[in-house]
Design an enzyme around this catalytic site. Structure first.
Site, PDB file in Angstrom:
ATOM      1  N   GLY A  12      38.599  48.707  40.626  1.00  0.00           N
ATOM      2  CA  GLY A  12      38.267  49.100  39.264  1.00  0.00           C
ATOM      3  C   GLY A  12      37.142  50.102  39.158  1.00  0.00           C
ATOM      4  O   GLY A  12      37.056  50.845  38.176  1.00  0.00           O
ATOM      5  N   ASP A  56      30.401  45.923  32.252  1.00  0.00           N
ATOM      6  CA  ASP A  56      31.137  45.497  33.446  1.00  0.00           C
ATOM      7  C   ASP A  56      31.225  43.976  33.502  1.00  0.00           C
ATOM      8  O   ASP A  56      31.075  43.369  34.567  1.00  0.00           O
ATOM      9  CB  ASP A  56      30.501  46.033  34.735  1.00  0.00           C
ATOM     10  CG  ASP A  56      31.346  45.711  35.965  1.00  0.00           C
ATOM     11  OD1 ASP A  56      32.575  45.755  35.873  1.00  0.00           O
ATOM     12  OD2 ASP A  56      30.773  45.374  37.021  1.00  0.00           O
ATOM     13  N   ASN A  97      31.070  34.774  38.962  1.00  0.00           N
ATOM     14  CA  ASN A  97      31.805  35.891  39.541  1.00  0.00           C
ATOM     15  C   ASN A  97      33.033  35.366  40.282  1.00  0.00           C
ATOM     16  O   ASN A  97      33.764  34.529  39.768  1.00  0.00           O
ATOM     17  CB  ASN A  97      30.875  36.718  40.441  1.00  0.00           C
ATOM     18  CG  ASN A  97      31.383  38.128  40.686  1.00  0.00           C
ATOM     19  OD1 ASN A  97      32.258  38.353  41.502  1.00  0.00           O
ATOM     20  ND2 ASN A  97      30.828  39.088  39.953  1.00  0.00           N
ATOM     21  N   ALA A 128      28.975  40.719  47.054  1.00  0.00           N
ATOM     22  CA  ALA A 128      28.417  41.746  46.176  1.00  0.00           C
ATOM     23  C   ALA A 128      26.904  41.661  46.026  1.00  0.00           C
ATOM     24  O   ALA A 128      26.251  42.682  45.790  1.00  0.00           O
ATOM     25  CB  ALA A 128      29.079  41.661  44.802  1.00  0.00           C
ATOM     26  N   ARG A 170      32.732  36.074  33.200  1.00  0.00           N
ATOM     27  CA  ARG A 170      31.507  36.735  33.640  1.00  0.00           C
ATOM     28  C   ARG A 170      30.558  37.013  32.482  1.00  0.00           C
ATOM     29  O   ARG A 170      29.351  37.129  32.675  1.00  0.00           O
ATOM     30  CB  ARG A 170      31.842  38.046  34.364  1.00  0.00           C
ATOM     31  CG  ARG A 170      31.971  37.848  35.878  1.00  0.00           C
ATOM     32  CD  ARG A 170      32.546  39.015  36.600  1.00  0.00           C
ATOM     33  NE  ARG A 170      31.772  40.239  36.519  1.00  0.00           N
ATOM     34  CZ  ARG A 170      32.103  41.340  37.199  1.00  0.00           C
ATOM     35  NH1 ARG A 170      33.168  41.338  37.984  1.00  0.00           N
ATOM     36  NH2 ARG A 170      31.368  42.437  37.100  1.00  0.00           N
TER      37      ARG A 170
END
Length: 581
Positions: free
Chosen positions: A194, A319, A412, A552, A342
């Site tokens: 994405g 995001d 997440n 991440a 999220r």
């Protein structure tokens, strides 16, 4: 950052290794996966994704006697994030590792039966570490995806390649990290990427051959297709209505990647896939809701049609994504789905119709919206907490806001668990915020497509992560167990009244499912960012988890990453059982 991997297939022949052809995994076995305690056939310990086991040998009274049975190292220099959930079948464990590797191990001893290493090109572009979250089993195949956007099916006994299919062009930013899903005899997969302006979609394939059956894009305006046995494709309708919620041509690179995979509920016949952020992050470039980004889409497995959708963050400017798993369960005579998004809100949605039943925060602070309107299903935005439009200032940088949660989310990739015994969800939550601003950006194939700058910040001195028991009926936090570092591994609940989860500090922990009291922990040697599983072989119940810090957080985590830079990478799987008397 990412090195080229040499070699494609390494087989290890061990004395005593099984040579008989494995009993094939059937649709009936997969449908019964959540109820069967002697194997684990799917990501989520059942296609519904509840991650609940009915096994009780390991329980609140016996868990203190849990000891290691064996451990296996993935070896080499290929460490980094290990987010994989193992699968168990026919005496074997199948577990994927970073850099698109997969191992078959003897379930009882940990002996390596075979290993497959996919040959990766130099130009792969995974946004969030070189992770892989697991495989799927069907017939005598074990199927997994790769960082260069391929699907590979291997023989369970030998590790030999049976089929290999390219999903898309890695040079355009496509990759694959999720475990595939088997539903009604079809192999369902999504795509990652994405942050590079890809177009999200869900694909259905014949798991025996890899041949496409249908494709359903998750960005409004793109055409869906079905395929006959000769590979000829036929149009099955555009997703949504072109330009209805997207301006100009931005829908052509609209994101909405389905990077976490999906769940399936046999009672509704629907597969549920979350979709990621719209591209680019700069929301001022794309007025409108930008469907089907930051949503859950419910897809008819037989036809590839979207039956309903629910968008958790319309016109996402932070995001916040929407890929978090949709876990189906029964409550009040209805088949519902729970989703810890999220964006910090927990949603309870009718799994058949998509109607919102309830929505409430599962984190302590949210600044982008005040609440969710239960009548319209839409968030009540706080307009002042949207990053500013660069064109309203110097044209280079819009005004900065401090938004909570951070873009890494209230939750997440780490999957939550649901217990039908306690009627509670167990959610690995994180409390953090971010400074974020928008910037001008244009699409370039294979280039980062953000239009934003950000720095993640902590909110509290004593903790970031918190495992929370959530009541989906009342929206209340029943108990919580705080953790200094952010939680990034998944959760499992059991009929033994236990909740298992891992921490970046390296511990696998077991808590009392009703009170949250810590009953047991074990140091695995590296951070746990993967979900645990359990199964029973003969009269012995086992628990397993993969260990290996990464993902991440150390790559994107800003101030938080600097707080946890002391954590060491790793790559191993640990298996536990009760000590012998």
């Amino acid at each position: 950052m990412y090195k080229k991997i040499l070699g494609t297939l390494i087989l290890s022949t061990l004395s005593g290794a099984m040579t008989a052809h494995a009993a094939g995994v059937t649709d009936a076995m997969i449908a019964n996966d959540a109820k069967s305690g002697n194997d684990v056939l799917s990501y989520g310990m059942g296609t519904e994704g509840q991650r609940y086991s009915a096994l009780t040998q390991i329980n609140t009274k016996t868990v203190s006697k849990l000891v290691p049975a064996w451990s296996f190292s993935f070896g080499g220099e290929k460490q980094r994030g290990q987010e994989s959930q193992p699968l168990i079948h026919n005496g074997k464990m199948f577990v994927t590792g970073s850099y698109s590797r997969i191992f078959a191990l003897d379930m009882k001893t940990g002996a390596k039966l075979w290993k497959y290493e996919h040959r990766l090109p130099e130009g792969i572009m995974p946004c969030c570490d070189v992770v892989n979250r697991g495989a799927a089993l069907y017939d005598n195949l074990v199927i997994f995806s790769t960082l260069d956007a391929q699907l590979i099916a291997l023989d369970q006994d030998t590790g030999n390649v049976v089929w290999k299919e390219k999903v898309d062009d890695y040079a355009a930013g496509y990759s694959n990290t999720a475990a595939p899903l088997i539903a009604k005899g079809l192999l369902l997969t999504g795509v990652s990427g994405g942050e590079f302006g890809v177009v999200g979609r869900v694909e259905a394939r014949d798991p025996r051959t890899g041949q496409l059956v249908w494709v359903r894009p998750t960005v409004e305006g793109h055409m869906g297709y079905k395929f006959d046995k000769d590979g000829k494709k036929t149009e099955i309708g555009i997703s949504g209505t072109t330009n209805k919620t997207w301006p100009g041509d931005l829908w052509k690179t609209g994101g909405a990647a389905t990077w976490l995979g999906g769940t399936f509920d046999a009672k509704t016949g629907l597969a549920y896939f979350g979709t990621g952020n719209p591209s680019p992050w700069n929301s001022h470039l794309r007025p409108g809701d930008n469907l089907y980004s930051s949503s859950t889409v419910a897809i008819d497995v037989a036809t590839g049609q979207i039956k309903w959708h629910y968008q958790t963050t319309p016109h996402d400017g932070w995001d916040y994504d929407g890929v978090n798993e949709f876990v189906t369960f029964d409550m009040g005579g209805k088949r519902l789905g729970g989703k810890a998004d999220r964006n910090g809100f927990f949603y309870v949605i009718d799994a058949t119709t998509g109607k919102l039943e309830n929505a409430f925060p599962f984190v302590k602070k949210i600044t982008w919206a005040t609440s969710i309107d239960l009548k319209t299903g839409r968030p009540n935005f706080v307009d002042a907490n949207r990053p500013g439009d660069p064109t309203k200032g110097d044209g280079k940088t819009g005004s900065t806001v401090f938004a909570v949660p951070s873009f890494l989310g209230g939750k997440n990739q780490m999957p939550m668990a649901y217990s039908p015994k306690t009627n509670l969800f167990y959610v690995p939550a994180n409390e953090w915020g971010m400074e974020i601003h928008n910037e001008p950006v244009t699409y370039k194939k294979g280039g980062a497509y953000l239009g934003a700058g950000f720095t993640i910040k902590t909110l509290h001195d004593d903790y970031i992560g918190a495992l929370r028991a959530m009541d989906p009926k009342t929206g209340k936090i029943v108990w919580e167990n705080k953790n200094a570092a952010p939680l990034w591994g998944g959760v499992m609940s059991t009929a033994g009244d236990l909740v298992f989860y891992g921490t970046p500090e390296g511990f696998l922990k077991a808590l009392d499912a009703r009170t949250g009291k810590e009953l047991w922990k074990f140091q695995t040697g590296s951070g746990v960012v993967a979900p645990p599983i359990t199964w029973q072989e003969g009269d012995t119940q086992y628990v397993a988890v993969v260990s290996g810090w990464g993902g991440a957080v150390p790559l994107w985590g800003g101030d938080v990453a600097s707080k946890v830079n002391y954590l060491e990478q790793g790559g191993s799987v640990w298996v536990f059982k009760l000590a012998s008397k």
